[in-house]
Design an enzyme around this catalytic site. Structure first.
Site, PDB file in Angstrom:
ATOM      1  CG  ASP A  15      -1.739  -1.198   1.228  1.00 12.77           C
ATOM      2  OD1 ASP A  15      -1.980  -1.827   0.459  1.00 12.77           O
ATOM      3  OD2 ASP A  15      -1.949  -1.428   2.551  1.00 12.77           O
ATOM      4  CD  GLU A  53      -8.924  -2.886  -1.329  1.00 15.07           C
ATOM      5  OE1 GLU A  53      -9.296  -2.923  -0.236  1.00 15.07           O
ATOM      6  OE2 GLU A  53      -8.167  -3.891  -1.568  1.00 15.07           O
TER       7      GLU A  53
END
Ligand code: FUB
Length: 328
Positions: free
Chosen positions: A19, A226
């Protein structure tokens, strides 16, 4: 000899990272990743395998310079309101302060967004006592615009709990829209001057096709799942995100930071591993995509590694699609 960093290879191999939110601060590339833990616990659609407990900050003086791990900069135990799972973070600079935005589950198991501050981009960061009031779900990404207004984009389906907030109160058993209904969009909130509170009620972002029709929930190649990220290129706002179940990074464009955004195409084809998550940053005169995959762990979904690669814009402002393993 110090190891140099190569494109499309893990930035670091001594820990698992995911991420990545990349920024240029003080002339250097700083990367704010999740720190994946190696464990044998449960793995499911709720994301229990993503059991992260702390954050490290990485930096590079240049794109081929060694990647430095600045060590642990914030731990779950030092976040008074949080109970578990510190997921994808982002950082921003304003008011002579560096802000680390992060999601974590509160004591009731509900994802909220927190903020922590530091005078330095490499931390360590000091967490606020409570989460941002009115925040929910996961994956905060902050854009500080040219006029210094700041926006936080957030949200994620399934384990990220976005479906449960459609009424703006948490409903544990709520499900997402039917396939023929408009998909849930990411959420945006303008941040107050102190960067620690929302200036107004969070709003859902609308993503539409070239004809102005909303992207539908069943359109899994294009709908938001997301990992939202917003960057500015030639005066336009580019919203990019993961499609989750179809494992792509795609993007949409708007003249307004709060949308509506018009869907454009795919930036990154699927990587090894279930999740895909990215950021886009300009460094010197080039643009880079930071992403992760599970190649270092031979495909173990919760043992990911951050990589980066250069991206190219076409003259019409569209972004060329990247195959992460195209040169192999
Ligand atoms: O790292 C945990 C979660 O996996 C992130 O919050 C999502 O974006 C996905 O990458």
């Amino acid at each position: 000899m110090e190891k140099t960093t190569k494109q499309n290879e893990p930035l670091v191999t001594h820990i698992f990272t995911a991420d990545p939110s990349a920024h240029v601060f003080e002339g250097k590339l700083y990367i704010y990743p999740s720190h994946d833990l190696d464990h044998d616990g449960p793995s499911n659609d709720n994301g229990d395998q993503y059991a992260m407990e702390d954050y490290h900050v990485l930096s590079m003086e240049d794109v081929n310079a060694p990647c430095v791990d600045h060590g642990e900069v914030l731990h779950l135990r030092d976040v008074p309101w949080a109970s578990q799972q510190v997921w994808a973070p982002d950082a921003a600079y304003k008011n002579n302060t560096y802000y680390l935005f992060f999601p974590a589950k509160d004591k009731d198991g509900i994802f909220r967004l927190g903020v922590a501050t530091s005078p330095n981009p490499q931390g360590p960061f000091q967490a606020e006592k409570d989460y941002i009031q009115g925040s929910f779900s996961i994956d905060p990404a902050v854009l500080v615009d040219d006029d210094e207004s700041a926006y936080v984009y957030f949200g994620g389906l399934w384990g990220g709990q976005l479906e449960k907030w459609q009424t703006r109160t948490y409903q544990a058993d709520a499900e997402g829209p039917a396939p023929t209904e408009p998909a849930l969009g990411p959420i945006v909130a303008e941040l107050s001057e102190d960067m620690k509170t929302f200036k107004n009620e969070p709003q859902e972002i609308s993503i539409v096709d070239e004809d102005g029709n909303p992207i539908l929930a069943g359109d899994e190649d294009r709908r938001f799942f997301e990992g939202a990220w917003v960057h500015k290129y030639n005066g336009l706002y580019y919203l990019s995100y993961s499609t989750g179940t179809t494992h792509k990074i795609v993007y949409a464009v708007s003249e307004n930071p709060q949308g509506p955004f018009v869907f454009k195409g795919t930036i990154l084809k699927p990587v090894i591993g279930w999740t895909t998550h990215h950021s886009i940053v300009q460094f010197k005169d080039k643009w880079y995509l930071f992403y992760h995959d599970c190649s270092l762990s031979d495909g173990v979904n919760h043992k990911r590694s951050v990589k980066f690669t250069e991206i190219q814009y076409n003259v019409d402002g569209t972004i060329q699609t990247i195959d992460p393993y195209g040169d192999e």
